[in-house]
Design an enzyme around this catalytic site. Structure first.
Site, mmCIF file in Angstrom:
data_model
loop_
_atom_site.group_PDB
_atom_site.id
_atom_site.type_symbol
_atom_site.label_atom_id
_atom_site.label_comp_id
_atom_site.label_asym_id
_atom_site.label_seq_id
_atom_site.Cartn_x
_atom_site.Cartn_y
_atom_site.Cartn_z
ATOM 1 N N GLY A 170 0.808 -1.439 0.107
ATOM 2 C CA GLY A 170 0.033 0.025 -0.024
ATOM 3 C C GLY A 170 0.929 1.192 0.024
ATOM 4 O O GLY A 170 0.422 2.245 0.638
ATOM 5 N N SER A 212 1.368 3.426 -2.378
ATOM 6 C CA SER A 212 1.291 4.427 -3.352
ATOM 7 C C SER A 212 0.706 5.633 -2.901
ATOM 8 O O SER A 212 0.696 6.758 -3.927
ATOM 9 C CB SER A 212 0.295 3.674 -4.497
ATOM 10 O OG SER A 212 -1.140 3.631 -3.823
ATOM 11 N N ARG A 213 0.335 5.906 -1.841
ATOM 12 C CA ARG A 213 -0.173 7.178 -1.218
ATOM 13 C C ARG A 213 -0.400 7.262 0.121
ATOM 14 O O ARG A 213 0.004 5.913 0.773
ATOM 15 C CB ARG A 213 -1.980 7.359 -1.722
ATOM 16 C CG ARG A 213 -2.618 6.182 -1.123
ATOM 17 C CD ARG A 213 -4.003 6.599 -1.793
ATOM 18 N NE ARG A 213 -4.274 5.968 -3.275
ATOM 19 C CZ ARG A 213 -5.047 6.536 -3.984
ATOM 20 N NH1 ARG A 213 -5.548 7.415 -3.970
ATOM 21 N NH2 ARG A 213 -4.815 5.928 -5.435
ATOM 22 N N ASN A 241 1.571 -2.334 5.586
ATOM 23 C CA ASN A 241 0.752 -1.210 5.734
ATOM 24 C C ASN A 241 -0.508 -1.066 5.057
ATOM 25 O O ASN A 241 -1.239 -0.176 5.480
ATOM 26 C CB ASN A 241 1.729 0.061 4.983
ATOM 27 C CG ASN A 241 1.091 1.291 4.727
ATOM 28 O OD1 ASN A 241 0.729 2.029 5.854
ATOM 29 N ND2 ASN A 241 0.628 1.642 3.630
ATOM 30 N N SER A 299 -2.897 0.650 14.588
ATOM 31 C CA SER A 299 -3.510 1.940 14.930
ATOM 32 C C SER A 299 -3.892 2.193 16.269
ATOM 33 O O SER A 299 -4.356 1.111 17.041
ATOM 34 C CB SER A 299 -4.892 2.250 13.818
ATOM 35 O OG SER A 299 -5.557 3.177 14.518
ATOM 36 N N TYR A 345 -12.726 -1.611 11.684
ATOM 37 C CA TYR A 345 -11.421 -1.303 11.554
ATOM 38 C C TYR A 345 -10.484 -1.518 12.616
ATOM 39 O O TYR A 345 -9.509 -1.953 12.671
ATOM 40 C CB TYR A 345 -11.423 0.101 11.176
ATOM 41 C CG TYR A 345 -9.943 0.736 10.995
ATOM 42 C CD1 TYR A 345 -9.472 0.628 9.699
ATOM 43 C CD2 TYR A 345 -9.278 1.754 11.925
ATOM 44 C CE1 TYR A 345 -8.018 0.968 9.517
ATOM 45 C CE2 TYR A 345 -8.128 2.316 11.462
ATOM 46 C CZ TYR A 345 -7.535 1.910 10.218
ATOM 47 O OH TYR A 345 -6.293 2.431 10.238
ATOM 48 N N ALA A 365 -11.223 -3.360 15.200
ATOM 49 C CA ALA A 365 -11.101 -5.185 15.531
ATOM 50 C C ALA A 365 -9.942 -5.457 14.572
ATOM 51 O O ALA A 365 -9.113 -6.349 14.979
ATOM 52 C CB ALA A 365 -12.211 -5.709 15.103
ATOM 53 N N LYS A 405 -7.322 -3.941 13.444
ATOM 54 C CA LYS A 405 -5.820 -3.288 14.029
ATOM 55 C C LYS A 405 -5.463 -4.014 15.343
ATOM 56 O O LYS A 405 -4.364 -4.391 15.562
ATOM 57 C CB LYS A 405 -5.933 -1.794 14.293
ATOM 58 C CG LYS A 405 -6.198 -1.114 12.961
ATOM 59 C CD LYS A 405 -5.019 -1.470 12.112
ATOM 60 C CE LYS A 405 -5.173 -0.712 10.730
ATOM 61 N NZ LYS A 405 -4.054 -0.899 9.790
#
Lengths: 250, 76
Positions: free
Chosen positions: A16, A18-19, A93, A145, A158, A160, A162
């Site tokens: 991930g 690219s940004r 990531n 996170s 989300y 859960a 992390k």
């Protein structure tokens, strides 16, 4: 290059990249002189910039891949091995967030978030750790996170995923430690990236007010933590979660 | 192909389990045989995948002997 640089460039894989946060991590390793391979579902202006930059010619690889696909992960890792011969560092990531109260969350949203954040990280760890075991060295960093620890209204799925990454981090550290592989996680606070776009301006300002550092985080804050955890001298640091949140949860 | 498979497996065993000695094709790879543990089996599977592009350990049944690995590549 900084004093943490090794004589031989490391081969670093960032999913991930690219940004957003991933792009910041890619840039940090490229700035260190390392070889970097990254994947995302599609290219971006950042990727095109690296592909055309003579300063990183021969040490940057981008391959389109959906990390929630086991086959795509295998193809990506195989491409990196074929091009560069080994993988020294894996930064898991790639991630996605879908916000909304759990009572209104669709099956599809749950699947998308779990498949990428948890299963994708497991697919990558499986593919890469097998190669790292053969050479008896390597380091893996999973990007978690703070919401995996504190939770956040509307981010149950989300959060859960992390939290799951942190369990995976501790298990892999125990499993792979005897093979010279360290596994750690970074739990970023709230960053100025697309991932925070689910939060409105009022929520972001509330977070800033509650953060001792008095600001949101930048990708560079997390990239520096990645550099620290993957410093080849830090072989005694494994199974840990480094919270980088400006003191928000301290 | 068969000779190359046997060579790679024997070189791997010599490196990680030198006490196992020469590996016969029907010697069990794990307990009561060569003595490979699960991490060593994973490592062997990676070595074989990098060499041949496919991995005999990803099927429904794990190879139990060198002969099983040879058979996998003979029929792949």
């Amino acid at each position: 290059m900084s004093e943490t640089s090794t004589a031989e460039p490391r081969v670093v894989v960032v999913t991930g990249g690219s940004r957003g946060l991933g792009a910041g991590i890619v840039q940090a390793y490229l700035d260190e002189g390392d070889v970097v391979a990254t994947c995302a579902r599609s290219s971006t202006p950042e990727v095109e910039k690296w592909q055309g930059d003579p300063a990183v010619a021969g040490r940057f690889l981008f391959q389109p891949a959906d990390v929630s696909s086991s086959a795509d992960c295998a193809a990506f890792v195989n491409a990196v091995i074929e091009r560069f011969g080994r993988i020294d560092v894996l930064i898991n990531n790639a991630g996605v967030a879908r916000d909304g109260v759990i009572g209104l969350t669709s099956d599809e949203d749950i699947d998308v978030v779990v498949d990428l954040n948890v299963k994708g990280s497991l697919y990558m760890a499986r593919q890469v750790s097998r190669r790292m075991m053969v050479k008896r060295s390597g380091t893996i960093v999973n990007i978690s996170s703070v919401v995996g620890r504190s939770g956040y209204r509307g981010l149950a799925v989300y959060s859960a995923t992390k939290a799951a990454l942190e369990g995976m981090t501790r298990a892999l550290a125990r499993e792979l430690g005897t093979r010279g592989i360290t596994v750690n996680a970074i739990a970023p606070g709230y960053l100025r990236t697309e991932m925070s776009h689910g939060l409105d301006e009022e929520q972001l300002q509330q977070i800033v007010r509650r953060t001792p550092a008095g600001r949101l985080g930048d990708p560079e804050d997390i990239a520096r933590a990645c550099q620290f955890l993957t410093d080849p001298r830090n072989t005694y640091l494994t199974g840990q979660v480094l919270v980088v949140d400006g003191g928000l949860t301290g | 192909m068969q000779d190359r498979v046997e060579q790679i497996v024997r070189e791997f065993v010599a490196r990680v389990k030198p006490e196992a000695g020469e590996v016969a094709v029907e010697t069990p790879l794990y307990a009561d045989g060569v003595g490979l543990d699960s991490l060593e089996a994973a490592e062997l599977s990676a070595v074989l995948e990098d060499e041949f592009g496919t991995d005999p350990f990803q099927g429904e049944t794990m190879p139990e002997t060198l002969s099983d690995i040879v058979s996998f590549y003979a029929t792949a």
